[in-house]
Design a protein around this motif. Structure first.
Motif, PDB file in Angstrom:
ATOM      1  N   PRO A   1       0.863  -1.253   0.068  1.00  5.11           N
ATOM      2  CA  PRO A   1       0.064  -0.001   0.133  1.00  5.11           C
ATOM      3  C   PRO A   1       1.027   1.463  -0.156  1.00  5.11           C
ATOM      4  O   PRO A   1       0.280   2.336  -0.283  1.00  5.11           O
ATOM      5  CB  PRO A   1      -0.941  -0.314   1.397  1.00  5.11           C
ATOM      6  N   GLU A   2       2.152   1.148   0.691  1.00  8.47           N
ATOM      7  CA  GLU A   2       2.859   2.360   0.528  1.00  8.47           C
ATOM      8  C   GLU A   2       3.324   3.075  -0.956  1.00  8.47           C
ATOM      9  O   GLU A   2       3.743   4.098  -1.274  1.00  8.47           O
ATOM     10  CB  GLU A   2       4.268   2.194   1.168  1.00  8.47           C
ATOM     11  N   ARG A   3       3.088   1.947  -1.993  1.00  7.43           N
ATOM     12  CA  ARG A   3       3.431   2.534  -3.380  1.00  7.43           C
ATOM     13  C   ARG A   3       2.332   3.501  -3.627  1.00  7.43           C
ATOM     14  O   ARG A   3       2.601   4.351  -4.594  1.00  7.43           O
ATOM     15  CB  ARG A   3       3.360   1.117  -4.449  1.00  7.43           C
ATOM     16  N   LEU A   4       1.045   3.169  -3.337  1.00  6.57           N
ATOM     17  CA  LEU A   4      -0.035   4.516  -3.670  1.00  6.57           C
ATOM     18  C   LEU A   4       0.408   5.677  -2.898  1.00  6.57           C
ATOM     19  O   LEU A   4       0.337   6.864  -3.600  1.00  6.57           O
ATOM     20  CB  LEU A   4      -1.375   4.028  -3.010  1.00  6.57           C
ATOM     21  N   LEU A   5       1.130   5.668  -1.859  1.00  3.26           N
ATOM     22  CA  LEU A   5       1.511   6.949  -1.234  1.00  3.26           C
ATOM     23  C   LEU A   5       2.700   7.595  -2.087  1.00  3.26           C
ATOM     24  O   LEU A   5       2.466   8.757  -2.374  1.00  3.26           O
ATOM     25  CB  LEU A   5       2.018   6.810   0.406  1.00  3.26           C
ATOM     26  N   ASN A   6       3.421   6.603  -2.753  1.00  3.25           N
ATOM     27  CA  ASN A   6       4.507   7.363  -3.429  1.00  3.25           C
ATOM     28  C   ASN A   6       4.130   8.011  -4.791  1.00  3.25           C
ATOM     29  O   ASN A   6       4.312   9.089  -5.046  1.00  3.25           O
ATOM     30  CB  ASN A   6       5.551   6.157  -3.792  1.00  3.25           C
ATOM     31  N   LEU A   7       3.126   7.405  -5.223  1.00  7.15           N
ATOM     32  CA  LEU A   7       2.309   7.657  -6.534  1.00  7.15           C
ATOM     33  C   LEU A   7       1.553   9.055  -6.391  1.00  7.15           C
ATOM     34  O   LEU A   7       1.718   9.871  -7.205  1.00  7.15           O
ATOM     35  CB  LEU A   7       1.499   6.835  -7.146  1.00  7.15           C
ATOM     36  N   CYS A   8       0.834   9.449  -5.100  1.00  7.44           N
ATOM     37  CA  CYS A   8      -0.112  10.407  -4.757  1.00  7.44           C
ATOM     38  C   CYS A   8       1.083  11.657  -4.658  1.00  7.44           C
ATOM     39  O   CYS A   8       0.974  12.790  -5.086  1.00  7.44           O
ATOM     40  CB  CYS A   8      -0.489  10.063  -3.586  1.00  7.44           C
ATOM     41  N   ALA A   9       2.287  11.278  -4.105  1.00  6.42           N
ATOM     42  CA  ALA A   9       3.304  12.208  -3.814  1.00  6.42           C
ATOM     43  C   ALA A   9       3.929  12.811  -5.098  1.00  6.42           C
ATOM     44  O   ALA A   9       4.160  13.831  -5.512  1.00  6.42           O
ATOM     45  CB  ALA A   9       4.554  11.769  -2.997  1.00  6.42           C
ATOM     46  N   GLN A  10       4.136  11.643  -6.162  1.00 11.18           N
ATOM     47  CA  GLN A  10       4.578  12.327  -7.677  1.00 11.18           C
ATOM     48  C   GLN A  10       3.778  12.998  -8.274  1.00 11.18           C
ATOM     49  O   GLN A  10       4.179  13.623  -9.245  1.00 11.18           O
ATOM     50  CB  GLN A  10       4.787  10.749  -8.202  1.00 11.18           C
ATOM     51  N   ARG A  11       2.230  12.549  -8.277  1.00 14.96           N
ATOM     52  CA  ARG A  11       1.137  13.275  -8.843  1.00 14.96           C
ATOM     53  C   ARG A  11       1.084  14.680  -8.078  1.00 14.96           C
ATOM     54  O   ARG A  11       0.093  15.590  -8.618  1.00 14.96           O
ATOM     55  CB  ARG A  11       0.196  12.519  -9.231  1.00 14.96           C
ATOM     56  N   GLY A  12       1.462  15.004  -7.179  1.00 13.60           N
ATOM     57  CA  GLY A  12       1.117  16.111  -6.382  1.00 13.60           C
ATOM     58  C   GLY A  12      -0.059  16.204  -5.815  1.00 13.60           C
ATOM     59  O   GLY A  12      -1.037  17.140  -5.507  1.00 13.60           O
ATOM     60  N   ILE A  13      -0.611  15.088  -5.237  1.00 15.10           N
ATOM     61  CA  ILE A  13      -1.899  15.018  -4.457  1.00 15.10           C
ATOM     62  C   ILE A  13      -1.463  15.184  -3.166  1.00 15.10           C
ATOM     63  O   ILE A  13      -0.819  14.401  -2.658  1.00 15.10           O
ATOM     64  CB  ILE A  13      -2.685  13.644  -4.918  1.00 15.10           C
ATOM     65  N   LEU A  14      -2.226  16.003  -2.425  1.00 15.85           N
ATOM     66  CA  LEU A  14      -2.080  16.362  -0.954  1.00 15.85           C
ATOM     67  C   LEU A  14      -2.598  15.156  -0.300  1.00 15.85           C
ATOM     68  O   LEU A  14      -4.012  14.964  -0.364  1.00 15.85           O
ATOM     69  CB  LEU A  14      -2.588  17.604  -0.804  1.00 15.85           C
TER      70      LEU A  14
END
Length: 409
Positions: free
Chosen positions: A22-35
């Protein structure tokens, strides 16, 4: 604190993620600029975090790429709260009307407070302000406070100063009462002090003029006590003739024992009310000075009746009265009938009235003794009061020259 307020206004969504990584989703959100914030691990393969309402859809799509299952665990914020009323049109209309009423009513004067008056009644001031255009329900921005103040002061000579201040729906009226002018004695007016009642002189305080009576003398009403004509004698041991007379304003206080007789009459048969049992009730409401009858008839219900009114006024918790009242008027029908009065009660009432009248006539004097006699004759009760008093009996009377001058002026 500012971030919390911003997130509450734009809305936030709580997402629950379950997957192998599930931490991969956090990394993708950070890359896309999703707060996102407030990450909470529920296990090795589950976690929860919070995103903005705008970024919730993109975060769910990224969950599929991260081989994770993303579900909404909850949402909050102002927009989310308003979305609950999308199909509740009545509530939306009520909310819109409430906001409109607040915006509109805040421009009108609802309450008027008068401060600073002590002897001038508040009702008199409010009546004059209403006559000048300041009343509950008037449009506040359309008022000219300076003109209202100036015109009201011209109509209220008892006031020396007034200020009208508008604070939203409240009008504050500050007043200052005028100082009464002292009584001015015309020193140029000449005259004498005469007796306003008959009696025996007990004390003489002559300030100006010539005393014609002395302590122990008996005087009648209208008799001159202190003359305004002063005789100027020639110097002692001189052969010069008297210098004549001088007209002055006689002044002084003359006290005497007086005897007064007062008579009062009262019929021994009177007319009383006998209620028939018929009643009618009328309910009305007064809003911003306008009365509306919503139950019953406000006309004259009976030929003879008593009206009993009870008023409920809307008051805020702080004690501020609002221009909204509900009034109940009860009309009770009655007929008149003759009834005999109690002679003892009637005599007591007449004695109290005569004694009060005597005290007003004596003024600052003293009532030494009183004696009452009562006689019933031709259906009337006649009570006679004979009293001995000690009072000041002198009063100033201008002479003929002064009266002619006043008439000419």
């Amino acid at each position: 604190m500012l971030n919390r307020l911003t997130n509450a206004l734009r809305g936030k969504v709580r997402l629950e993620v379950e997957g192998a990584f599930p931490e991969r989703l956090l990394n993708l959100c950070a890359q896309r600029g999703i707060l996102f914030w407030n990450v909470e691990w529920l296990g090795a393969t589950r976690l929860r975090f919070t995103v903005t309402r705008q970024g919730a859809g993109a975060a769910i799509e990224l969950g599929e790429r991260a081989m994770c299952t993303v579900t909404r665990a909850g949402q909050a914020g102002l927009l989310v709260f308003l979305e609950r009323f999308r199909r509740r049109y009545t509530l939306l209309i009520g909310l819109a009307l409430s906001l409109t009423a607040v915006c509109v009513l805040s421009q009108f004067v609802l309450t008027i407070q008068v401060e600073g008056n002590q002897t001038v009644p508040t009702a008199v001031i409010l009546t004059e302000l209403r006559r000048q255009g300041l009343r509950p329900g008037v449009f506040g921005p359309g008022l000219d406070e300076k003109t209202i103040r100036t015109k009201a002061l011209l109509q209220l000579p008892e006031l020396s100063w007034m200020s009208v201040n508008l604070y939203g729906t409240r009008a504050q009226v500050l007043v200052r009462e005028a100082t009464p002018e002292p009584e001015v004695v015309d020193e140029t007016a000449t005259g004498s002090v005469v007796a306003r009642a008959s009696g025996i002189i007990t004390r003489m305080d002559t300030l100006n003029g010539g005393a014609l009576v002395d302590v122990g003398d008996t005087v009648v009403a209208g008799e001159t006590l202190i003359s305004g004509t002063v005789h100027l004698d020639a110097p002692k041991y001189s052969e010069l003739p008297d210098l004549g007379t001088l007209q002055v304003r006689a002044e002084g206080r003359v006290y005497a024992r007086t005897w007064r007789t007062l008579v009062g009459e009262l019929p021994l048969e009177s007319t009383v009310k006998v209620y028939t049992g018929e009643e009618k009730t009328c309910w009305s409401a007064t809003v911003l000075g306008q009365r509306f009858v919503f139950f019953g008839n406000s006309g004259i219900p009976f030929s003879k009746y008593d009206k009993i009114s009870k008023v409920w006024e809307l008051t805020l918790p702080g004690g501020q009265a609002m221009p909204l009242t509900v009034q109940r008027e009860t009309h009770r029908a009655y007929e008149t009938a003759a009834a005999a009065l109690d002679p003892d009660a009637a005599r007591q009432m007449l004695e109290e009235q005569l004694l009060e009248e005597l005290k007003q006539a004596v003024g600052e004097g003293e009532v030494v003794s009183t004696d009452y006699t009562a006689v019933e004759e031709d259906g009337l009760l006649r009570v006679t009061l004979q009293a001995e008093c000690t009072e000041e009996i002198g009063r100033f009377v201008p002479d003929e020259n002064t009266q002619e001058k006043e008439a000419d002026s």
